[in-house]
Write a protein that holds these residues in place. Sequence first.
Motif, PDB file in Angstrom:
ATOM      1  N   GLN A  54       0.904  -1.279  -0.162  1.00 55.24           N
ATOM      2  CA  GLN A  54      -0.165  -0.134  -0.143  1.00 55.24           C
ATOM      3  C   GLN A  54       0.956   1.112  -0.152  1.00 55.24           C
ATOM      4  O   GLN A  54       1.825   1.424   0.776  1.00 55.24           O
ATOM      5  CB  GLN A  54      -0.900   0.219   1.189  1.00 55.24           C
ATOM      6  CG  GLN A  54      -1.911   1.334   1.408  1.00 55.24           C
ATOM      7  CD  GLN A  54      -2.942   1.226   2.636  1.00 55.24           C
ATOM      8  OE1 GLN A  54      -2.798   0.144   3.236  1.00 55.24           O
ATOM      9  NE2 GLN A  54      -3.291   2.166   2.744  1.00 55.24           N
ATOM     10  N   PRO A  55       0.744   2.253  -0.868  1.00 56.35           N
ATOM     11  CA  PRO A  55       1.504   3.486  -0.931  1.00 56.35           C
ATOM     12  C   PRO A  55       1.681   3.970   0.107  1.00 56.35           C
ATOM     13  O   PRO A  55       0.485   4.148   1.084  1.00 56.35           O
ATOM     14  CB  PRO A  55       0.934   4.277  -1.943  1.00 56.35           C
ATOM     15  CG  PRO A  55       0.304   3.322  -2.970  1.00 56.35           C
ATOM     16  CD  PRO A  55      -0.517   1.966  -2.006  1.00 56.35           C
ATOM     17  N   GLU A  56       2.550   4.680   0.534  1.00 54.56           N
ATOM     18  CA  GLU A  56       2.994   5.373   1.764  1.00 54.56           C
ATOM     19  C   GLU A  56       1.868   6.511   2.070  1.00 54.56           C
ATOM     20  O   GLU A  56       1.415   7.385   1.269  1.00 54.56           O
ATOM     21  CB  GLU A  56       4.202   6.106   1.937  1.00 54.56           C
ATOM     22  CG  GLU A  56       4.567   6.719   3.322  1.00 54.56           C
ATOM     23  CD  GLU A  56       5.952   7.150   3.265  1.00 54.56           C
ATOM     24  OE1 GLU A  56       6.446   7.932   4.228  1.00 54.56           O
ATOM     25  OE2 GLU A  56       6.605   7.113   2.262  1.00 54.56           O
ATOM     26  N   SER A  57       1.092   6.513   3.353  1.00 53.39           N
ATOM     27  CA  SER A  57       0.253   7.642   3.996  1.00 53.39           C
ATOM     28  C   SER A  57      -0.999   7.668   2.990  1.00 53.39           C
ATOM     29  O   SER A  57      -1.733   8.672   3.007  1.00 53.39           O
ATOM     30  CB  SER A  57       1.053   9.123   3.673  1.00 53.39           C
ATOM     31  OG  SER A  57       2.090   9.002   4.316  1.00 53.39           O
ATOM     32  N   SER A  58      -1.291   6.377   2.207  1.00 48.56           N
ATOM     33  CA  SER A  58      -2.366   6.325   1.514  1.00 48.56           C
ATOM     34  C   SER A  58      -3.590   5.714   2.291  1.00 48.56           C
ATOM     35  O   SER A  58      -3.303   5.017   3.094  1.00 48.56           O
ATOM     36  CB  SER A  58      -2.136   5.885   0.439  1.00 48.56           C
ATOM     37  OG  SER A  58      -2.048   4.400   0.448  1.00 48.56           O
ATOM     38  N   GLN A  59      -4.753   5.825   1.905  1.00 48.99           N
ATOM     39  CA  GLN A  59      -5.861   5.301   2.508  1.00 48.99           C
ATOM     40  C   GLN A  59      -6.457   4.103   1.599  1.00 48.99           C
ATOM     41  O   GLN A  59      -6.477   4.337   0.368  1.00 48.99           O
ATOM     42  CB  GLN A  59      -7.264   6.219   2.664  1.00 48.99           C
ATOM     43  CG  GLN A  59      -8.118   5.641   3.526  1.00 48.99           C
ATOM     44  CD  GLN A  59      -9.349   6.588   3.664  1.00 48.99           C
ATOM     45  OE1 GLN A  59      -9.821   7.456   3.017  1.00 48.99           O
ATOM     46  NE2 GLN A  59     -10.187   6.223   4.709  1.00 48.99           N
ATOM     47  N   LEU A  60      -6.782   2.901   2.170  1.00 49.17           N
ATOM     48  CA  LEU A  60      -7.267   1.774   1.293  1.00 49.17           C
ATOM     49  C   LEU A  60      -8.413   1.283   1.805  1.00 49.17           C
ATOM     50  O   LEU A  60      -8.917   1.249   2.944  1.00 49.17           O
ATOM     51  CB  LEU A  60      -6.274   0.758   1.446  1.00 49.17           C
ATOM     52  CG  LEU A  60      -6.577  -0.789   0.835  1.00 49.17           C
ATOM     53  CD1 LEU A  60      -6.694  -0.633  -0.789  1.00 49.17           C
ATOM     54  CD2 LEU A  60      -5.430  -1.899   1.123  1.00 49.17           C
ATOM     55  N   ILE A  61      -9.583   1.043   0.890  1.00 47.97           N
ATOM     56  CA  ILE A  61     -10.743   0.614   0.880  1.00 47.97           C
ATOM     57  C   ILE A  61     -10.881  -0.642   0.342  1.00 47.97           C
ATOM     58  O   ILE A  61     -11.048  -0.669  -0.847  1.00 47.97           O
ATOM     59  CB  ILE A  61     -11.967   1.633   0.909  1.00 47.97           C
ATOM     60  CG1 ILE A  61     -11.779   2.509   1.807  1.00 47.97           C
ATOM     61  CG2 ILE A  61     -13.270   1.027   0.812  1.00 47.97           C
ATOM     62  CD1 ILE A  61     -12.751   4.084   1.621  1.00 47.97           C
ATOM     63  N   LEU A  62     -11.051  -2.012   0.841  1.00 47.81           N
ATOM     64  CA  LEU A  62     -11.135  -3.041   0.196  1.00 47.81           C
ATOM     65  C   LEU A  62     -12.377  -3.774   0.394  1.00 47.81           C
ATOM     66  O   LEU A  62     -12.718  -4.187   1.450  1.00 47.81           O
ATOM     67  CB  LEU A  62      -9.933  -3.751   0.597  1.00 47.81           C
ATOM     68  CG  LEU A  62      -9.569  -5.257   0.238  1.00 47.81           C
ATOM     69  CD1 LEU A  62      -9.207  -5.326  -1.413  1.00 47.81           C
ATOM     70  CD2 LEU A  62      -8.467  -5.937   1.027  1.00 47.81           C
ATOM     71  N   GLY A  63     -12.869  -4.502  -0.578  1.00 53.01           N
ATOM     72  CA  GLY A  63     -14.176  -5.067  -0.801  1.00 53.01           C
ATOM     73  C   GLY A  63     -13.751  -6.597  -0.702  1.00 53.01           C
ATOM     74  O   GLY A  63     -13.157  -6.952  -1.879  1.00 53.01           O
ATOM     75  N   LEU A  64     -14.448  -7.451   0.084  1.00 52.46           N
ATOM     76  CA  LEU A  64     -14.040  -8.667   0.133  1.00 52.46           C
ATOM     77  C   LEU A  64     -15.210  -9.569   0.418  1.00 52.46           C
ATOM     78  O   LEU A  64     -16.074  -9.341   1.394  1.00 52.46           O
ATOM     79  CB  LEU A  64     -12.909  -9.268   1.197  1.00 52.46           C
ATOM     80  CG  LEU A  64     -11.556  -8.468   0.739  1.00 52.46           C
ATOM     81  CD1 LEU A  64     -10.686  -8.671   2.118  1.00 52.46           C
ATOM     82  CD2 LEU A  64     -10.734  -9.137  -0.586  1.00 52.46           C
ATOM     83  N   VAL A  65     -15.194 -10.845   0.109  1.00 56.29           N
ATOM     84  CA  VAL A  65     -16.132 -11.811   0.450  1.00 56.29           C
ATOM     85  C   VAL A  65     -15.541 -12.649   1.780  1.00 56.29           C
ATOM     86  O   VAL A  65     -16.339 -12.746   2.651  1.00 56.29           O
ATOM     87  CB  VAL A  65     -16.570 -12.646  -0.487  1.00 56.29           C
ATOM     88  CG1 VAL A  65     -17.486 -13.946  -0.077  1.00 56.29           C
ATOM     89  CG2 VAL A  65     -17.059 -12.452  -1.901  1.00 56.29           C
ATOM     90  N   GLU A  66     -14.450 -12.908   1.628  1.00 59.35           N
ATOM     91  CA  GLU A  66     -13.808 -13.725   2.777  1.00 59.35           C
ATOM     92  C   GLU A  66     -12.362 -13.102   3.052  1.00 59.35           C
ATOM     93  O   GLU A  66     -11.788 -12.640   2.054  1.00 59.35           O
ATOM     94  CB  GLU A  66     -13.594 -15.203   2.348  1.00 59.35           C
ATOM     95  CG  GLU A  66     -14.854 -15.995   2.427  1.00 59.35           C
ATOM     96  CD  GLU A  66     -15.395 -16.225   3.911  1.00 59.35           C
ATOM     97  OE1 GLU A  66     -14.844 -15.886   4.788  1.00 59.35           O
ATOM     98  OE2 GLU A  66     -16.685 -16.577   3.890  1.00 59.35           O
ATOM     99  N   LEU A  67     -12.137 -12.777   4.424  1.00 60.36           N
ATOM    100  CA  LEU A  67     -10.867 -11.895   4.639  1.00 60.36           C
ATOM    101  C   LEU A  67      -9.683 -12.781   4.766  1.00 60.36           C
ATOM    102  O   LEU A  67      -8.809 -12.579   4.262  1.00 60.36           O
ATOM    103  CB  LEU A  67     -11.389 -11.116   5.612  1.00 60.36           C
ATOM    104  CG  LEU A  67      -9.971 -10.313   6.229  1.00 60.36           C
ATOM    105  CD1 LEU A  67      -9.347  -9.496   5.252  1.00 60.36           C
ATOM    106  CD2 LEU A  67     -10.330  -9.669   7.669  1.00 60.36           C
ATOM    107  N   GLY A  68      -9.957 -14.051   5.419  1.00 62.76           N
ATOM    108  CA  GLY A  68      -8.712 -14.699   5.764  1.00 62.76           C
ATOM    109  C   GLY A  68      -7.935 -14.177   6.764  1.00 62.76           C
ATOM    110  O   GLY A  68      -8.350 -13.280   7.570  1.00 62.76           O
ATOM    111  N   ASP A  69      -6.779 -14.695   7.001  1.00 64.57           N
ATOM    112  CA  ASP A  69      -5.925 -14.488   8.137  1.00 64.57           C
ATOM    113  C   ASP A  69      -4.642 -13.471   7.615  1.00 64.57           C
ATOM    114  O   ASP A  69      -3.602 -13.962   7.450  1.00 64.57           O
ATOM    115  CB  ASP A  69      -5.363 -15.845   8.720  1.00 64.57           C
ATOM    116  CG  ASP A  69      -4.588 -15.508   9.888  1.00 64.57           C
ATOM    117  OD1 ASP A  69      -4.822 -14.303  10.458  1.00 64.57           O
ATOM    118  OD2 ASP A  69      -3.705 -16.173  10.296  1.00 64.57           O
TER     119      ASP A  69
END
Length: 563
Positions: free
Chosen positions: A509-524
């Motif tokens: 993930q780029p430095e100082s960025s915000q990430l929003i991630l859509g998933l069905v299963e997250l996992g570990d």
Amino acid sequence: MRKLILREITLVSLKEKKARKFKFHPKVTVIKGENHTGKSSLIKSIYWAFGAKPKKVHPNWEKADVITSVRFSIENDDYLILRKGEFFAIFDGNYNVLGTFDKITTALGPYLSELFGYKIKLNNRNNNLITPPPAYFLLPYYIDQDVSWSESWSAFSNLGQLKNWRTNIINYHTGIKPNEYYEIKAKIEDKQLKIKDIENKKSVSQTVLDKLLAQFKSALIDFDINVFRQEIDELMEKYERIKVVGQRAKDKIIELKSDKLHLQNHIDILKNAVQELRNDYQYALKQPDAIDCPTCGHTYENSFAERFTIAKDEDSCQELLIQLNEDMKDIDTEIKKEYIVYQQNNKEASKIQDLLEQKQGKIKLRDVIQNEGKKELKDILQNEINSLKGDISDLQEKIDSLRKDLKEYENRKRQEEIKRYYLNLMRGYLLELDVNTMEEKSYKAITSKISESGSGLPRALLAYYYSVLHTMNKYGTSTFCPIIIDSPNQQDQDQENLDRMMNFIFDNQPESSQLILGLVELGDYKFEGEIIELKHKYNLLQESGYKEISREIRFLLDKSINL
């Protein structure tokens, strides 16, 4: 580089009486949910609120007519954007309305471009230079589940609005041609448009001047105006006198004709009165000395005295009628006199015409006057053309100066540095994601269209997206927006490759960025952030909390509409 951070999204359907509010973590927010829980609708609504429409939106979501508000910050400044249909409003952190908009391209887009620091200008299909709509500067940050895992730079609709946009937008975002380049380019194009406008004006003046010069060539124009000065003075004196006398005669004729009309009305009235009195007198002569009224029964005298009174009234009217007829003759005489004056005035006008036809050698006085007017017009046109040439020259000097400045941002060394940085990232990311069958020539250019078969395509696209995002984060000159990735598990990734993709997304993930991630299963998978879990199928919006949330939205709507 400035960063835009999403804080919160509010979704309200006044139609369905349902609502929902979600908060975002400044680092990572995972939106987790099974299919049909509204995960993609929530994700699509984020940039939709900023005027960027995803290519595919579920029809049921469109029917719900959802009002969306998004809280966000840029550096230390807080904002809120509200969207209802095609209406937008932007507020500051204290809910003061900064602007309302009902057009995206011509209103909201330019405002957001200023707020986000996007200075790029591109030509639309009509060849007009415009600020690209929000979809173009949000495009690299959104990886949509429906189209982005098969084709890059395609998540939003209506991208064909601009001509040849892809290369320009990529070069802009990655800093190959930064804000400064497009600011200077816009200034150059603005001055070129001004030159074009001035050239059109100059062309019109030149055409008139050429025609005027052609007339001079076909006439004898070499003479001294002073030779004709006395004739010109005489002409002007006669002209002024004739104009005054002629107008006076004209006004007098109008006045007399008006008097004649009134007099004629009086004569007509008297003639009618005389006829009526005459009829009464003839009737009285035929009647006895006393007459009974058939209506009231009263007896009236019809003596000589009564009949004499009627005759006397008729005589008075006759005398007055004679006088009015005499007055009518006087008015007709006056009108004839004034017409004589008017005709004499016309004769004086003919004398002026004769004076214009007088010759000094082969040249008429009319020619002299017309020629002097043409000379004056020629001087005016020539001065105007010279002035316009000077304006064009000044603008061209400024354009030349701006082009020198532009060359600094067309520096090959700098551009090669950016392209090399992207390519090195791409090489490393493809290895990290186990994409080994792509030839380097297929992705070497930063504007490449990524092509790969099977399950390797989503991983190759992910490598490309992150290579571009890191290049933007390092060399870009505008606001860096949140990265939104929806459903990376595409093309039946096996568990090993899915783990590669998920770890890659979080670890790179780029430095100082915000990430929003859509998933069905997250996992570990480990990450710094929060999880939004959606559990209710077909019910992203809920009735609980609607009353309070809708009150907030109504408050914003009222404030923005009732300015």
